[in-house]
Design a protein around this motif. Structure first.
Motif, short mmCIF file in Angstrom:
data_model
loop_
_atom_site.label_atom_id
_atom_site.label_comp_id
_atom_site.label_asym_id
_atom_site.label_seq_id
_atom_site.Cartn_x
_atom_site.Cartn_y
_atom_site.Cartn_z
N ASN A 85 0.99 -0.62 -0.09
CA ASN A 85 0.09 -0.34 -0.27
C ASN A 85 0.87 1.42 -0.20
N LEU A 86 1.93 1.05 0.68
CA LEU A 86 3.19 2.55 1.51
C LEU A 86 3.37 2.51 -0.34
N MET A 87 3.30 1.70 -0.93
CA MET A 87 3.99 1.59 -2.74
C MET A 87 3.19 2.14 -3.68
N GLY A 88 2.00 2.05 -3.74
CA GLY A 88 1.06 2.37 -4.10
C GLY A 88 0.05 1.42 -4.36
N GLY A 89 0.26 0.75 -4.39
CA GLY A 89 -0.71 -1.27 -3.54
C GLY A 89 -0.97 -1.18 -5.68
N GLU A 90 -1.39 -0.64 -6.21
CA GLU A 90 -1.01 -1.67 -7.88
C GLU A 90 -0.43 -0.88 -8.53
N GLN A 91 0.36 -2.00 -9.48
CA GLN A 91 0.73 -1.28 -10.73
C GLN A 91 -0.23 0.16 -11.15
N ASN A 92 0.04 1.43 -11.80
CA ASN A 92 -0.80 2.36 -12.32
C ASN A 92 0.42 2.60 -13.76
N PRO A 93 -0.45 1.76 -14.45
CA PRO A 93 -0.22 2.19 -16.50
C PRO A 93 -0.24 3.51 -16.83
N ILE A 94 0.48 3.29 -17.97
CA ILE A 94 1.02 4.99 -18.81
C ILE A 94 -0.83 4.99 -19.11
N GLN A 95 -0.97 6.59 -19.27
CA GLN A 95 -2.95 7.06 -19.70
C GLN A 95 -2.74 7.49 -21.34
N PHE A 96 -3.22 6.94 -21.50
CA PHE A 96 -2.87 7.08 -23.06
C PHE A 96 -4.51 7.88 -23.26
N ALA A 97 -4.04 8.81 -24.49
CA ALA A 97 -5.23 9.58 -24.34
C ALA A 97 -6.41 9.04 -25.33
N ARG A 98 -7.52 9.91 -25.33
CA ARG A 98 -8.27 8.79 -25.82
C ARG A 98 -8.40 9.46 -27.77
N LYS A 99 -7.75 10.64 -28.06
CA LYS A 99 -7.02 11.20 -29.39
C LYS A 99 -6.15 11.23 -29.74
N SER A 100 -5.15 10.37 -30.61
CA SER A 100 -4.08 10.49 -30.92
C SER A 100 -3.32 12.51 -30.85
N PRO A 101 -2.78 12.83 -30.65
CA PRO A 101 -1.23 12.06 -29.98
C PRO A 101 -1.45 12.49 -28.56
N THR A 102 -0.86 11.05 -27.96
CA THR A 102 -0.99 11.43 -26.46
C THR A 102 0.56 12.15 -26.43
N VAL A 103 0.08 13.19 -25.19
CA VAL A 103 1.42 13.28 -25.16
C VAL A 103 2.45 13.32 -23.41
N ILE A 104 3.50 13.03 -23.32
CA ILE A 104 4.45 13.08 -22.07
C ILE A 104 5.51 14.08 -22.29
N MET A 105 5.14 14.39 -20.73
CA MET A 105 6.19 15.68 -20.50
C MET A 105 6.74 14.94 -19.04
N MET A 106 8.54 14.86 -19.93
CA MET A 106 9.57 15.16 -19.10
C MET A 106 10.08 16.15 -17.91
N VAL A 107 10.21 15.75 -16.80
CA VAL A 107 11.02 16.59 -16.78
C VAL A 107 11.75 16.29 -15.00
N GLY A 108 12.54 16.88 -14.87
CA GLY A 108 13.91 16.42 -13.24
C GLY A 108 14.69 17.13 -13.88
N LEU A 109 15.36 17.12 -12.39
CA LEU A 109 17.08 17.44 -12.13
C LEU A 109 18.02 17.27 -13.49
N GLN A 110 19.02 17.96 -13.54
CA GLN A 110 19.95 17.39 -13.80
C GLN A 110 20.80 16.40 -13.25
N GLY A 111 20.67 14.94 -14.46
CA GLY A 111 21.56 13.89 -14.45
C GLY A 111 20.48 12.48 -13.12
N ALA A 112 19.53 13.33 -13.21
CA ALA A 112 18.57 12.26 -12.61
C ALA A 112 18.47 10.73 -13.82
N GLY A 113 18.59 11.34 -14.72
CA GLY A 113 18.27 10.16 -15.76
C GLY A 113 16.84 10.65 -17.32
#
Ligand code: GDP
Length: 297
Positions: A85-113
């Motif tokens: 539960n602490l780690m979220g319970g269920e696996q959480n899949p990618i949410q795709f848009a009903r109408k393409s394209p699905t947009v995924i924005m990647m954010v994070g600090l430098q060096g995080a990967g």
């Protein structure tokens, strides 16, 4: 190995109680004291530890009796359930848009990967979801970042949309979305700029890109090795721009586990993927239950 210390300590503690046919409150208390130490040593957020101990203690003392298990086994099962539960319970899949394209924005600090994960994600989308991704180079501050993404794109034969360093990231995102529509890409992954620290200017830029591109997912990439720093970064990004999920990288290293065990509880946002190496196929969906089983052996 990741979580090694935590796994060893928890397994040792639970082993002691597992065989017990009868358990009293003192047994539970003693066990929880050890569990608490193990979690703190693994760099789990203190508030999270406190809540975890409270929940498990309450459940363990007022055990709902399952006939197939001894009281000792039941306590172990409660710990396992609550870790999941602490780690979220269920696996959480990618949410795709009903109408393409699905947009995924990647954010994070430098060096995080972030850039590496962008490439890995394109691989997952193509191989497991049969999608046609377009990568977008929106880090205009480091020419090397654009080059890195282009190199990855070549290696993976995934197209990369870039406009160099003279055009604003918002404009790049706008043009990339047009291109995606025209060329029928299913998913657009925007690799945004990273900085060494969370700062106001970066957050404003990310907010602007977010507003324009209306992403279906905003994935924050954090380095599992940085423990509570990763948790704080997640909190800051979520408060400033709103994230939809976390990718925890470098779980192939010997991280103690604090980030994996705290992020969900602190931010209420799921860990969606974990990075398990530098190679392009080393991105896996995060399964809380499997992770809890791995920790408890
Ligand atoms: P960015 O600045 O956030 O874009 O970070 P990069 O994508 O350039 O990655 C920084 C370093 O971390 C690179 O050397 C990557 O190969 C490495 N890296 C990224 N993800 C993982 C991972 O899951 N495991 C390991 N071991 N290394 C990783």
């Amino acid at each position: 190995m990741a979580f090694e210390g935590l796994a060893q300590r928890l397994q040792g503690t639970l082993q002691k109680i597992k065989g017990k046919g009868k358990i009293n409150e003192a047994d539970v208390k003693e066990m929880m004291r050890e569990v608490r130490f193990a979690l703190i040593e693994a760099d789990v957020n203190l508030k999270v530890v406190k809540e975890f101990i409270k929940t498990v203690s309450e459940r363990a003392v007022g055990q709902d009796v399952m006939k197939s298990l001894t009281p000792g086994q039941q306590v172990v099962k409660i710990v396992q359930d609550e870790l999941t539960n602490l780690m979220g319970g269920e696996q959480n899949p990618i949410q795709f848009a009903r109408k393409s394209p699905t947009v995924i924005m990647m954010v994070g600090l430098q060096g995080a990967g972030k850039t590496t994960t962008t490439g890995k994600l394109a691989t997952v989308l193509r191989k497991r979801h049969n999608k046609k991704p377009l990568l977008v180079a929106a880090d205009i501050y480091r020419p090397a970042a654009i080059q890195q993404l282009e190199t990855l794109g070549k290696q993976l034969t995934v197209p990369v949309f870039s406009m160099g360093t003279d055009v604003s990231p918002v404009e790049i995102a706008k043009q990339a979305l047009k291109e995606a529509e025209k060329e029928h890409y299913d998913v657009v992954i925007i690799d945004t700029a990273g900085r060494l620290h969370v700062d106001e200017k970066l957050m404003q830029e990310l907010k602007d890109i977010r507003e324009l591109s209306k992403p279906d997912e905003v994935f924050l990439v954090v380095d599992a090795m940085t423990g509570q720093d990763a948790v704080n970064v997640a909190k800051s990004f979520d408060e400033a721009i709103g994230i939809t999920g976390v990718v925890l990288t470098k779980l192939d290293g010997d991280t103690r586990g604090g980030a994996a065990l705290s992020i969900r509880s602190v931010t209420q946002k799921p860990i969606k993927f974990v990075g398990m190496g530098e190679k392009m196929d080393a991105l896996e969906p995060f399964h809380p239950e499997r992770m809890a089983s791995r920790i408890l052996g």
